[in-house]
Enzyme design. Structure first.
Site, PDB file in Angstrom:
ATOM      1  N   HIS A   1       3.904  -2.632  -3.982  1.00 47.05           N
ATOM      2  CA  HIS A   1       4.605  -3.746  -2.975  1.00 47.05           C
ATOM      3  C   HIS A   1       5.489  -4.751  -3.598  1.00 47.05           C
ATOM      4  CE1 HIS A   1       1.486  -2.701   0.353  1.00 47.05           C
ATOM      5  NE2 HIS A   1       0.638  -2.481  -0.699  1.00 47.05           N
TER       6      HIS A   1
ATOM      7  N   HIS B   1       1.371   2.821  -5.313  1.00 45.99           N
ATOM      8  CA  HIS B   1       2.694   2.216  -4.705  1.00 45.99           C
ATOM      9  C   HIS B   1       2.572   0.795  -5.082  1.00 45.99           C
ATOM     10  CE1 HIS B   1      -0.513   2.133  -1.774  1.00 45.99           C
ATOM     11  NE2 HIS B   1      -0.083   1.050  -1.168  1.00 45.99           N
TER      12      HIS B   1
HETATM   13  P1  5GP Z   1      -1.795  -0.281   0.763  1.00 49.26           P
HETATM   14  O1  5GP Z   1      -2.616  -1.148   1.824  1.00 49.26           O
HETATM   15  O2  5GP Z   1      -2.294   1.118   0.432  1.00 49.26           O
HETATM   16  O3  5GP Z   1      -1.525  -1.148  -0.333  1.00 49.26           O
HETATM   17  O4  5GP Z   1      -0.449  -0.259   1.327  1.00 49.26           O
HETATM   18  C1  5GP Z   1       0.120   0.771   2.197  1.00 49.26           C
HETATM   19  C2  5GP Z   1       1.392   0.390   2.883  1.00 49.26           C
HETATM   20  O5  5GP Z   1       1.958   1.367   3.368  1.00 49.26           O
HETATM   21  C3  5GP Z   1       1.059  -0.560   3.979  1.00 49.26           C
HETATM   22  O6  5GP Z   1       1.696  -1.831   3.712  1.00 49.26           O
HETATM   23  C4  5GP Z   1       1.683   0.157   5.139  1.00 49.26           C
HETATM   24  O7  5GP Z   1       2.249  -0.974   6.138  1.00 49.26           O
HETATM   25  C5  5GP Z   1       2.622   1.194   4.580  1.00 49.26           C
HETATM   26  N1  5GP Z   1       2.743   2.463   5.463  1.00 49.26           N
HETATM   27  C6  5GP Z   1       1.618   3.061   5.905  1.00 49.26           C
HETATM   28  N2  5GP Z   1       2.132   4.244   6.639  1.00 49.26           N
HETATM   29  C7  5GP Z   1       3.763   3.899   6.651  1.00 49.26           C
HETATM   30  C8  5GP Z   1       4.679   4.861   6.917  1.00 49.26           C
HETATM   31  O8  5GP Z   1       4.772   5.876   7.740  1.00 49.26           O
HETATM   32  N3  5GP Z   1       6.111   4.323   6.588  1.00 49.26           N
HETATM   33  C9  5GP Z   1       6.067   3.302   5.797  1.00 49.26           C
HETATM   34  N4  5GP Z   1       7.494   2.883   5.649  1.00 49.26           N
HETATM   35  N5  5GP Z   1       5.351   2.458   5.358  1.00 49.26           N
HETATM   36  C10 5GP Z   1       3.817   2.875   5.727  1.00 49.26           C
END
Ligand code: 5GP
Length: 125
Positions: A106, A104
């Protein structure tokens, strides 16, 4: 970790609701549930196709990787708060702070962002 269904698969299938910003046949963008800035959007490929994280990318992922970056520009067209600038971040792996094992991007903005991001201050001299 590779074959596991993640929360993002459930968002793609509609099992879990998300506030969707943009989608096409290959990708989906939605607001992060825990925003780190006034605008915090996540952009994902609908099919993970081995892309649990950027560092697992293979030749067959090149097209979707390009498509995702190009799609960022479409999202900026749709979201006025991003028009003055924004930052894209891809967290990779444990040290990168990744928590969902489905690639993903951001997209963060809506205010003046600071730099540098997130180091513990133990950089090499
Ligand atoms: P990472 O830490 O893997 O780079 O980012 C994962 C992102 O997914 C985090 O910013 C977290 O807030 C987001 N996230 C986790 N669960 C959900 C969800 O159920 N819905 C949405 N919209 N975002 C989520």
């Amino acid at each position: 970790m590779d074959a596991e269904i993640t929360i993002f698969d459930k968002i793609v299938s509609g099992q879990i609701k998300a506030n969707i910003v943009y989608q096409d046949d290959q990708c989906l963008a939605f607001h992060d549930v825990n925003p780190q800035a006034p605008v915090h959007i996540l952009l994902i490929p609908k099919q993970r196709n081995g892309l649990t994280q950027l560092s697992k990318a293979q030749e067959h992922n090149k097209e979707i990787l390009g498509h995702l970056l190009f799609t960022v520009t479409k999202i900026v067209e749709l979201v006025d708060e991003l028009k003055k600038g924004f930052r894209i971040v891809i967290n990779d792996g444990e040290n990168g702070g990744q928590s969902v094992w489905h690639l993903h991007i951001h997209i963060i903005g809506g205010e003046q962002l600071t730099w540098p991001p997130g180091s513990s201050g133990s950089q090499k001299k």
